[in-house]
Design a protein around this motif. Structure first.
Motif, PDB file in Angstrom:
ATOM      1  N   PHE A  13      49.353  67.159   8.374  1.00  0.00           N
ATOM      2  CA  PHE A  13      49.174  68.020   6.850  1.00  0.00           C
ATOM      3  C   PHE A  13      49.671  67.163   5.657  1.00  0.00           C
ATOM      4  CE2 PHE A  13      51.970  70.275   3.849  1.00  0.00           C
ATOM      5  CZ  PHE A  13      51.003  71.089   3.461  1.00  0.00           C
ATOM      6  N   LEU A  14      50.723  66.338   5.995  1.00  0.00           N
ATOM      7  CA  LEU A  14      51.131  65.460   4.613  1.00  0.00           C
ATOM      8  C   LEU A  14      49.925  64.373   4.551  1.00  0.00           C
ATOM      9  CD1 LEU A  14      54.937  65.247   5.691  1.00  0.00           C
ATOM     10  CD2 LEU A  14      53.868  66.399   3.754  1.00  0.00           C
ATOM     11  N   GLN A  15      49.588  63.609   5.585  1.00  0.00           N
ATOM     12  CA  GLN A  15      48.542  62.568   5.362  1.00  0.00           C
ATOM     13  C   GLN A  15      47.294  63.117   4.644  1.00  0.00           C
ATOM     14  OE1 GLN A  15      48.436  58.974   7.746  1.00  0.00           O
ATOM     15  NE2 GLN A  15      50.508  59.020   7.857  1.00  0.00           N
ATOM     16  N   LYS A  16      46.794  64.186   5.279  1.00  0.00           N
ATOM     17  CA  LYS A  16      45.433  64.824   4.720  1.00  0.00           C
ATOM     18  C   LYS A  16      45.476  65.041   3.139  1.00  0.00           C
ATOM     19  CE  LYS A  16      42.171  68.217   5.454  1.00  0.00           C
ATOM     20  NZ  LYS A  16      41.829  69.642   6.322  1.00  0.00           N
ATOM     21  N   ASN A  17      46.607  65.698   2.568  1.00  0.00           N
ATOM     22  CA  ASN A  17      46.893  66.028   1.445  1.00  0.00           C
ATOM     23  C   ASN A  17      47.043  64.627   0.668  1.00  0.00           C
ATOM     24  OD1 ASN A  17      46.794  69.044   0.801  1.00  0.00           O
ATOM     25  ND2 ASN A  17      47.732  68.805   2.764  1.00  0.00           N
TER      26      ASN A  17
ATOM     27  N   MET B   3      48.498  67.126  -7.874  1.00  0.00           N
ATOM     28  CA  MET B   3      48.663  68.173  -7.187  1.00  0.00           C
ATOM     29  C   MET B   3      49.907  69.191  -7.241  1.00  0.00           C
ATOM     30  SD  MET B   3      47.229  67.942  -3.225  1.00  0.00           S
ATOM     31  CE  MET B   3      45.718  66.881  -3.519  1.00  0.00           C
ATOM     32  N   HIS B   4      50.451  69.218  -8.417  1.00  0.00           N
ATOM     33  CA  HIS B   4      51.808  69.845  -8.277  1.00  0.00           C
ATOM     34  C   HIS B   4      51.739  71.395  -7.892  1.00  0.00           C
ATOM     35  CE1 HIS B   4      50.323  71.625 -12.409  1.00  0.00           C
ATOM     36  NE2 HIS B   4      49.827  70.135 -12.377  1.00  0.00           N
ATOM     37  N   GLU B   5      50.757  72.108  -8.105  1.00  0.00           N
ATOM     38  CA  GLU B   5      50.716  73.509  -8.024  1.00  0.00           C
ATOM     39  C   GLU B   5      50.818  73.923  -6.642  1.00  0.00           C
ATOM     40  OE1 GLU B   5      48.227  77.644  -9.300  1.00  0.00           O
ATOM     41  OE2 GLU B   5      47.857  75.435 -10.340  1.00  0.00           O
ATOM     42  N   GLY B   6      50.320  73.349  -5.703  1.00  0.00           N
ATOM     43  CA  GLY B   6      50.044  73.414  -4.318  1.00  0.00           C
ATOM     44  C   GLY B   6      49.125  72.423  -3.714  1.00  0.00           C
TER      45      GLY B   6
ATOM     46  N   THR C 144      59.840  59.964   7.655  1.00  0.00           N
ATOM     47  CA  THR C 144      59.755  59.953   9.191  1.00  0.00           C
ATOM     48  C   THR C 144      58.496  60.865   9.392  1.00  0.00           C
ATOM     49  OG1 THR C 144      61.997  59.510   9.184  1.00  0.00           O
ATOM     50  CG2 THR C 144      60.596  60.589  11.345  1.00  0.00           C
ATOM     51  N   LEU C 145      58.472  62.260   8.821  1.00  0.00           N
ATOM     52  CA  LEU C 145      57.319  63.293   9.148  1.00  0.00           C
ATOM     53  C   LEU C 145      56.116  62.508   8.532  1.00  0.00           C
ATOM     54  CD1 LEU C 145      59.273  66.335   7.877  1.00  0.00           C
ATOM     55  CD2 LEU C 145      59.067  65.456  10.569  1.00  0.00           C
ATOM     56  N   PHE C 146      56.077  61.992   7.271  1.00  0.00           N
ATOM     57  CA  PHE C 146      54.734  61.521   6.790  1.00  0.00           C
ATOM     58  C   PHE C 146      54.269  60.283   7.847  1.00  0.00           C
ATOM     59  CE2 PHE C 146      52.104  58.750   4.083  1.00  0.00           C
ATOM     60  CZ  PHE C 146      51.246  59.600   3.393  1.00  0.00           C
ATOM     61  N   PHE C 147      54.886  59.142   8.343  1.00  0.00           N
ATOM     62  CA  PHE C 147      54.312  58.214   9.072  1.00  0.00           C
ATOM     63  C   PHE C 147      54.426  58.385  10.494  1.00  0.00           C
ATOM     64  CE2 PHE C 147      55.440  55.798   4.879  1.00  0.00           C
ATOM     65  CZ  PHE C 147      53.962  55.522   4.749  1.00  0.00           C
ATOM     66  N   ALA C 148      55.281  59.114  10.838  1.00  0.00           N
ATOM     67  CA  ALA C 148      55.590  59.235  12.428  1.00  0.00           C
ATOM     68  C   ALA C 148      56.009  60.504  12.956  1.00  0.00           C
ATOM     69  CB  ALA C 148      56.761  58.243  12.859  1.00  0.00           C
ATOM     70  N   GLY C 149      55.423  61.733  12.136  1.00  0.00           N
ATOM     71  CA  GLY C 149      56.151  62.946  12.708  1.00  0.00           C
ATOM     72  C   GLY C 149      55.515  63.302  13.981  1.00  0.00           C
ATOM     73  N   ASP C 150      54.150  62.818  14.489  1.00  0.00           N
ATOM     74  CA  ASP C 150      53.829  63.151  15.586  1.00  0.00           C
ATOM     75  C   ASP C 150      54.695  62.773  16.971  1.00  0.00           C
ATOM     76  OD1 ASP C 150      51.704  64.317  14.311  1.00  0.00           O
ATOM     77  OD2 ASP C 150      50.085  62.720  14.885  1.00  0.00           O
TER      78      ASP C 150
ATOM     79  N   GLN D 272      43.897  63.202   0.093  1.00  0.00           N
ATOM     80  CA  GLN D 272      42.700  63.981  -0.865  1.00  0.00           C
ATOM     81  C   GLN D 272      43.368  63.599  -2.322  1.00  0.00           C
ATOM     82  OE1 GLN D 272      43.055  68.208  -0.378  1.00  0.00           O
ATOM     83  NE2 GLN D 272      41.645  68.685  -2.012  1.00  0.00           N
ATOM     84  N   PHE D 273      44.604  63.630  -2.427  1.00  0.00           N
ATOM     85  CA  PHE D 273      45.207  63.092  -3.713  1.00  0.00           C
ATOM     86  C   PHE D 273      44.509  61.728  -4.247  1.00  0.00           C
ATOM     87  CE2 PHE D 273      48.616  59.994  -4.697  1.00  0.00           C
ATOM     88  CZ  PHE D 273      48.418  59.922  -6.154  1.00  0.00           C
ATOM     89  N   MET D 274      44.486  60.734  -3.212  1.00  0.00           N
ATOM     90  CA  MET D 274      44.106  59.523  -3.543  1.00  0.00           C
ATOM     91  C   MET D 274      42.310  59.620  -3.722  1.00  0.00           C
ATOM     92  SD  MET D 274      46.475  57.281  -3.399  1.00  0.00           S
ATOM     93  CE  MET D 274      45.866  55.557  -2.909  1.00  0.00           C
ATOM     94  N   ASP D 275      41.750  60.184  -3.031  1.00  0.00           N
ATOM     95  CA  ASP D 275      40.341  60.435  -3.247  1.00  0.00           C
ATOM     96  C   ASP D 275      39.971  60.829  -4.483  1.00  0.00           C
ATOM     97  OD1 ASP D 275      37.425  60.701  -2.102  1.00  0.00           O
ATOM     98  OD2 ASP D 275      37.890  62.641  -2.577  1.00  0.00           O
ATOM     99  N   SER D 276      40.667  62.008  -5.034  1.00  0.00           N
ATOM    100  CA  SER D 276      40.642  62.767  -6.262  1.00  0.00           C
ATOM    101  C   SER D 276      40.839  61.771  -7.595  1.00  0.00           C
ATOM    102  CB  SER D 276      41.385  63.764  -6.582  1.00  0.00           C
ATOM    103  OG  SER D 276      42.698  63.352  -6.629  1.00  0.00           O
ATOM    104  N   VAL D 277      41.726  60.967  -7.331  1.00  0.00           N
ATOM    105  CA  VAL D 277      42.044  59.643  -8.620  1.00  0.00           C
ATOM    106  C   VAL D 277      40.731  58.741  -8.558  1.00  0.00           C
ATOM    107  CG1 VAL D 277      43.429  57.989  -9.387  1.00  0.00           C
ATOM    108  CG2 VAL D 277      44.245  59.979  -8.402  1.00  0.00           C
TER     109      VAL D 277
END
Length: 589
Positions: free
Chosen positions: A279-283, A147-150, A249-255, A286-291
């Motif tokens: 936003f970070l975890q959802k994407n 997912m390098h493009e966006g 920090t944002l990825f695991f505990a940003g909330d 999605q990366f893991m799901d695509s693989v």
């Protein structure tokens, strides 16, 4: 007496100046395949392809049906890692030695052909399986590769390449565990793995070398040679620098620790703000799901890792005005001083060219640049951790304990367990037979972590994938026969026999913890630096693998890098850990 016993023990393990326990081929595991010397990959294992329906994972044990009768055999794994940290296109980015132009091509990279091309794959898989006797590969992929493009934009060509590569591995009797690899977050923060736009979403400048220039990250290709040679393993310092620590920090505990920090998503007219953690975890999912989707019918894929060597970031730091890095190495500073640098302040910082050995001070960020696209995007100032005095321009710390956790909380329980479970749900939706190998976060206070009880009880769904290295050899880049260090007890260990005992004790702690583990444990990485003489690195590898075997652990050696050479090593951050160099095996011959 101890010295004499150790010397006798050492002599018993020697044969022509090298240990003989493991320096030959790793002759095991693949006995249920008929291996011939035929060079044709289609007939190398003529008995059958790997049947996933004959492979079962029950209560932490892998078994396969015997080829001789109806009984089941326990399957043990001896594997190797295939890294793919840098892109194949543009070609100048394959090495961190001189790839200063990584910014202009950040969207337009390709990882097709990493770890090696499909044309070369039969030669490499034949060597690993037939010649060297491995039966498992831990295959690196990355969020950036897919997912390098966006956000949400998949590289379909890379996914097709990955599927073909995995299928070829199966034809050579190689099982596969998918490794969603990262080191210190991203190529743009001195490591690899996560795409540039994750940093962009957090407000960081990614169009030029700003993160390195201000001291928010240290990149090999931008190292200031007036400091001298870049210290070995300096890239690991990024774990405690602002860019990497902020992103984890944002990825695991940003909330919790960055409330109100959001990302705009959606098309014009239908845009909305979402919390940055979501936003970070959802994407990432999605990366893991695509693989998982593209490999769903590859019967030799037995599991997925969750994330290679994640970090807690700033979470759990009790006072950000104090240095919390466990080792004084390179430019070492507190989290608050990192925030001051990122905000545009210049600071004089202590410099340690060797571990704990200070020799000078350097002024970082002399130009007074901000690490952010604009000063208004400074996350930690927006959250209220500090402020800038309008009259003096001085940074004033307001919340030194902002990241402290409650005494009843633990990072693994609070943040990692929900993450492991979300990965497990994602990949098993595509293939219910896949095992999720949970990987611990880097925690200097617990260098040999055992599986948490929350996943240990789910022994049909999870495995445990910690890493283990001889840290003294790894960080010094040389083999020392008589001295090591126990990082749990924090004491030096002297004599070969005592070192072997210490290594085994630490590995057994990781294996059993405080209670008997009921899930499969695969040490996802172990290995040595190939520096010094052939004799030294062979002895070093023997000592490491002896520790693994004496602890009765399955493992995957880091690494097999097809582009390693004698001058530049693995072509990544001065590392040189590949079993292969210029077509020759090292340490196993």
């Amino acid at each position: 007496a101890v010295g004499l016993i150790s010397f006798v023990y050492f002599l018993l393990c020697r044969n022509d100046d090298r240990l003989v326990l493991f320096s030959g081929r790793i002759n095991l595991i693949n006995s249920h395949y008929e291996q011939q010397n035929n060079e044709d990959r289609t007939t190398l294992h003529p008995s059958r392809e790997i049947p996933l329906h004959g492979l079962e994972y029950i209560r932490g044990r892998w078994t396969i049906q015997s080829v001789e009768d109806a009984s089941r055999e326990v399957l043990r794994f001896r594997g190797v890692n295939l890294p793919a940290k840098t892109p194949s296109v543009p070609s100048n980015l394959r090495t961190t030695n001189n790839s200063q132009h990584l910014y202009e091509s950040k969207r337009d990279v390709s990882f097709v052909g990493r770890p090696f091309s499909l044309e070369d794959a039969p030669r490499h898989f034949r060597r690993l399986s037939h010649d060297w006797g491995f039966n498992l590969i831990r295959l690196s992929t990355s969020w950036e590769a897919v997912m390098h493009e966006g956000p949400g934009i998949l590289d379909e060509a890379y996914l097709a390449y990955l599927k073909e590569l995995v299928s070829l591995a199966g034809e050579y009797g190689l099982y596969v565990i998918i490794d969603p690899h990262q080191d210190v977050w991203s190529r743009f923060t001195g490591g690899d793995g996560m795409p540039w736009w994750t940093l962009d979403a957090a407000g960081f400048e990614t169009d030029e070398s700003t993160l390195h220039d201000v001291g928010s990250a240290v990149l090999h290709q931008h190292w200031n040679t007036t400091y001298g040679d870049m210290p070995k393993m300096t890239w690991t310092n990024n774990l405690w620098k602002l860019a990497t620590a902020t992103m984890f920090t944002l990825f695991f505990a940003g909330d919790v620790y960055a409330p109100g920090i959001t990302v705009e998503v959606g098309q014009d007219g239908k845009r909305k703000s979402v919390p940055i953690q979501q936003f970070l975890q959802k994407n990432y999912l999605q990366f893991m799901d695509s693989v998982a989707a593209v490999l769903s019918d590859c019967t030799n894929v037995i599991g997925f890792g969750t994330m290679n060597e994640p970090s807690n970031g700033f979470v759990g730091v009790n006072n950000i005005d104090e240095i919390h890095a466990p080792i004084l190495h390179g430019h070492t500073l507190s989290a608050f001083d990192s925030m001051r640098l990122a905000s545009g302040e210049s600071l004089e910082v202590s410099y340690y060219p060797f571990h704990f050995l200070q020799d000078s001070h350097h002024v970082l960020n002399p130009g007074g640049k901000s690490a952010y696209k604009s000063p208004e995007m400074d996350i930690w100032r927006r959250v209220g951790i500090y402020k800038i005095d309008e009259e003096t321009n001085k940074r004033i710390l307001l919340r030194p304990n902002h990241f402290a956790m409650k005494s009843s909380e633990h990072f693994t329980t609070t943040y990692m367990i929900p993450f492991y479970e979300s990965i497990q749900r994602t990949i098993t939706q595509r293939n219910p037979h896949l095992v999720t190998y949970a990987e611990p976060h880097i925690d200097p206070a617990d260098p040999y972590p055992s599986a948490p009880k929350e996943i240990n009880k789910n022994s049909n769904d999870f495995g445990w994938g910690p890493h283990w290295y001889d840290f003294v050899t790894l960080f010094l880049g040389r083999y020392i026969q008589w001295i090591s260090f126990d990082f749990e007890w924090k004491i030096p260990v002297i004599s070969p026999m005592a070192i072997d005992w210490s290594f085994r004790r630490n590995l057994l702690k990781m294996k059993h913890g405080t209670e008997q583990q009921s899930i499969h444990i695969l040490v996802g990485e172990t290995g040595v630096q190939y520096s010094g003489s052939e004799k030294d690195y062979t002895l070093s590898l023997d000592r490491t693998l002896r520790a693994m075997e004496n602890s009765d652990l399955d493992y995957a050696i880091w690494c097999y890098e097809s582009i390693n050479n004698d001058v530049d090593g693995d072509l990544w951050n001065n590392e040189n850990l590949s079993l292969l160099s210029e077509g020759r095996g090292r340490g196993l011959a």
